[in-house]
Design a protein around this motif. Structure first.
Motif, mmCIF file in Angstrom:
data_model
loop_
_atom_site.group_PDB
_atom_site.id
_atom_site.type_symbol
_atom_site.label_atom_id
_atom_site.label_comp_id
_atom_site.label_asym_id
_atom_site.label_seq_id
_atom_site.Cartn_x
_atom_site.Cartn_y
_atom_site.Cartn_z
ATOM 1 N N CYS A 57 0.823 -1.213 0.000
ATOM 2 C CA CYS A 57 0.000 0.000 0.000
ATOM 3 C C CYS A 57 0.856 1.261 0.000
ATOM 4 O O CYS A 57 0.425 2.299 -0.492
ATOM 5 C CB CYS A 57 -0.934 -0.002 1.201
ATOM 6 N N ASP A 58 2.071 1.192 0.540
ATOM 7 C CA ASP A 58 2.947 2.365 0.559
ATOM 8 C C ASP A 58 3.325 2.793 -0.852
ATOM 9 O O ASP A 58 3.569 3.961 -1.118
ATOM 10 C CB ASP A 58 4.223 2.064 1.351
ATOM 11 N N GLU A 59 3.396 1.817 -1.763
ATOM 12 C CA GLU A 59 3.817 2.102 -3.128
ATOM 13 C C GLU A 59 2.633 2.404 -4.043
ATOM 14 O O GLU A 59 2.804 2.784 -5.179
ATOM 15 C CB GLU A 59 4.568 0.898 -3.690
ATOM 16 N N CYS A 60 1.430 2.233 -3.559
ATOM 17 C CA CYS A 60 0.228 2.326 -4.392
ATOM 18 C C CYS A 60 -0.183 3.784 -4.602
ATOM 19 O O CYS A 60 -0.240 4.562 -3.658
ATOM 20 C CB CYS A 60 -0.893 1.549 -3.731
ATOM 21 N N LYS A 61 -0.491 4.121 -5.835
ATOM 22 C CA LYS A 61 -0.945 5.481 -6.146
ATOM 23 C C LYS A 61 -2.449 5.633 -5.881
ATOM 24 O O LYS A 61 -2.965 6.732 -5.875
ATOM 25 C CB LYS A 61 -0.635 5.799 -7.603
ATOM 26 N N GLU A 62 -3.125 4.514 -5.655
ATOM 27 C CA GLU A 62 -4.562 4.522 -5.389
ATOM 28 C C GLU A 62 -4.864 4.752 -3.908
ATOM 29 O O GLU A 62 -6.005 4.966 -3.530
ATOM 30 C CB GLU A 62 -5.181 3.188 -5.813
ATOM 31 N N CYS A 63 -3.831 4.679 -3.062
ATOM 32 C CA CYS A 63 -4.028 4.815 -1.618
ATOM 33 C C CYS A 63 -3.467 6.156 -1.124
ATOM 34 O O CYS A 63 -2.442 6.625 -1.606
ATOM 35 C CB CYS A 63 -3.338 3.675 -0.879
ATOM 36 N N ILE A 64 -4.151 6.729 -0.158
ATOM 37 C CA ILE A 64 -3.686 7.982 0.447
ATOM 38 C C ILE A 64 -3.763 7.854 1.963
ATOM 39 O O ILE A 64 -4.476 6.996 2.493
ATOM 40 C CB ILE A 64 -4.542 9.188 -0.004
ATOM 41 N N LEU A 65 -3.035 8.708 2.637
ATOM 42 C CA LEU A 65 -3.100 8.760 4.094
ATOM 43 C C LEU A 65 -4.162 9.765 4.507
ATOM 44 O O LEU A 65 -4.225 10.872 3.967
ATOM 45 C CB LEU A 65 -1.759 9.176 4.682
ATOM 46 N N VAL A 66 -5.004 9.371 5.451
ATOM 47 C CA VAL A 66 -6.023 10.278 5.984
ATOM 48 C C VAL A 66 -5.888 10.317 7.503
ATOM 49 O O VAL A 66 -5.434 9.370 8.123
ATOM 50 C CB VAL A 66 -7.458 9.834 5.588
ATOM 51 N N ARG A 67 -6.270 11.445 8.088
ATOM 52 C CA ARG A 67 -6.193 11.597 9.539
ATOM 53 C C ARG A 67 -7.410 10.947 10.191
ATOM 54 O O ARG A 67 -8.531 11.097 9.730
ATOM 55 C CB ARG A 67 -6.154 13.079 9.906
ATOM 56 N N LYS A 68 -7.144 10.213 11.265
ATOM 57 C CA LYS A 68 -8.235 9.585 12.007
ATOM 58 C C LYS A 68 -9.008 10.649 12.773
ATOM 59 O O LYS A 68 -8.468 11.686 13.138
ATOM 60 C CB LYS A 68 -7.683 8.554 12.993
ATOM 61 N N GLU A 69 -10.282 10.365 13.027
ATOM 62 C CA GLU A 69 -11.145 11.314 13.710
ATOM 63 C C GLU A 69 -10.782 11.482 15.182
ATOM 64 O O GLU A 69 -10.722 12.570 15.695
ATOM 65 C CB GLU A 69 -12.595 10.805 13.624
ATOM 66 N N ARG A 70 -10.539 10.380 15.848
ATOM 67 C CA ARG A 70 -10.392 10.403 17.309
ATOM 68 C C ARG A 70 -9.037 10.885 17.800
ATOM 69 O O ARG A 70 -8.917 11.425 18.877
ATOM 70 C CB ARG A 70 -10.673 9.014 17.870
ATOM 71 N N ASN A 71 -7.991 10.615 17.014
ATOM 72 C CA ASN A 71 -6.667 11.053 17.462
ATOM 73 C C ASN A 71 -5.858 11.527 16.265
ATOM 74 O O ASN A 71 -6.355 11.618 15.163
ATOM 75 C CB ASN A 71 -5.940 9.926 18.217
ATOM 76 N N ASP A 73 -3.532 10.117 14.715
ATOM 77 C CA ASP A 73 -2.964 9.044 13.893
ATOM 78 C C ASP A 73 -3.411 9.162 12.449
ATOM 79 O O ASP A 73 -4.432 9.763 12.136
ATOM 80 C CB ASP A 73 -3.420 7.673 14.408
ATOM 81 N N MET A 74 -2.637 8.559 11.571
ATOM 82 C CA MET A 74 -2.988 8.523 10.153
ATOM 83 C C MET A 74 -3.371 7.094 9.783
ATOM 84 O O MET A 74 -2.869 6.143 10.364
ATOM 85 C CB MET A 74 -1.795 8.964 9.298
ATOM 86 N N GLN A 75 -4.262 6.976 8.818
ATOM 87 C CA GLN A 75 -4.665 5.659 8.335
ATOM 88 C C GLN A 75 -4.735 5.704 6.816
ATOM 89 O O GLN A 75 -5.007 6.747 6.222
ATOM 90 C CB GLN A 75 -6.018 5.261 8.906
ATOM 91 N N ARG A 76 -4.477 4.573 6.188
ATOM 92 C CA ARG A 76 -4.468 4.502 4.741
ATOM 93 C C ARG A 76 -5.876 4.260 4.205
ATOM 94 O O ARG A 76 -6.633 3.484 4.763
ATOM 95 C CB ARG A 76 -3.542 3.364 4.312
ATOM 96 N N LEU A 77 -6.221 4.949 3.111
ATOM 97 C CA LEU A 77 -7.531 4.817 2.476
ATOM 98 C C LEU A 77 -7.324 4.468 1.003
ATOM 99 O O LEU A 77 -6.560 5.129 0.302
ATOM 100 C CB LEU A 77 -8.306 6.132 2.576
ATOM 101 N N CYS A 78 -8.009 3.417 0.564
ATOM 102 C CA CYS A 78 -7.955 3.035 -0.845
ATOM 103 C C CYS A 78 -9.029 3.839 -1.578
ATOM 104 O O CYS A 78 -10.224 3.702 -1.311
ATOM 105 C CB CYS A 78 -8.200 1.543 -1.015
#
Length: 125
Positions: A57-71, A73-78
């Motif tokens: 997923c780190d190499e994927c152009k279809e995935c981005i990092l998004v900020r989590k609501e509660r804290n 932290d970042m999470q990956r989104l396809c």
């Protein structure tokens, strides 16, 4: 005459109760029992081979990092699937559109080996 099981290789019965696959599995288990370290190495090599072929997923152009609501932290989104990717996923999720089928993965491995035998430089994409 009685069955010679587990000495199936020397069996004289025409209608042996052991099928060819059963005999093969029996002998395979004996080889593993004789050398368990070799079996572990073979398992590890298979896992590494499988891991190499999976998209990350780190190499994927279809995935981005998004900020989590509660804290913070970042999470990956396809983006293609509009799904969040769990942190525990090491390579890519099973539902990832970039994942290859087993047949396609085996074909890629075959082509890679063929190139290595021919002495060509292999691109590690």
């Amino acid at each position: 005459m009685d069955c010679n099981y587990p000495d199936c290789l020397n069996c004289q019965l025409d209608d042996c109760v052991m099928e060819q696959q059963d005999i093969h599995n029996l002998l395979k288990r004996r080889r593993w029992a004789a050398n368990p370290e070799f079996y572990r190495e073979k398992q590890q090599a298979y896992r590494n081979q499988t891991r190499e072929c999976l998209p990350h997923c780190d190499e994927c152009k279809e995935c981005i990092l998004v900020r989590k609501e509660r804290n913070d932290d970042m999470q990956r989104l396809c983006i293609a699937e509009m799904k969040l990717i769990e942190r525990k996923v090491a390579n890519s999720p099973i539902w990832c559109p970039k994942r290859l089928t087993k047949q396609e993965r085996d074909h890629q491995r075959y082509l890679k080996k063929k190139k290595l035998k021919a002495g060509e430089k292999v691109d590690t994409d």
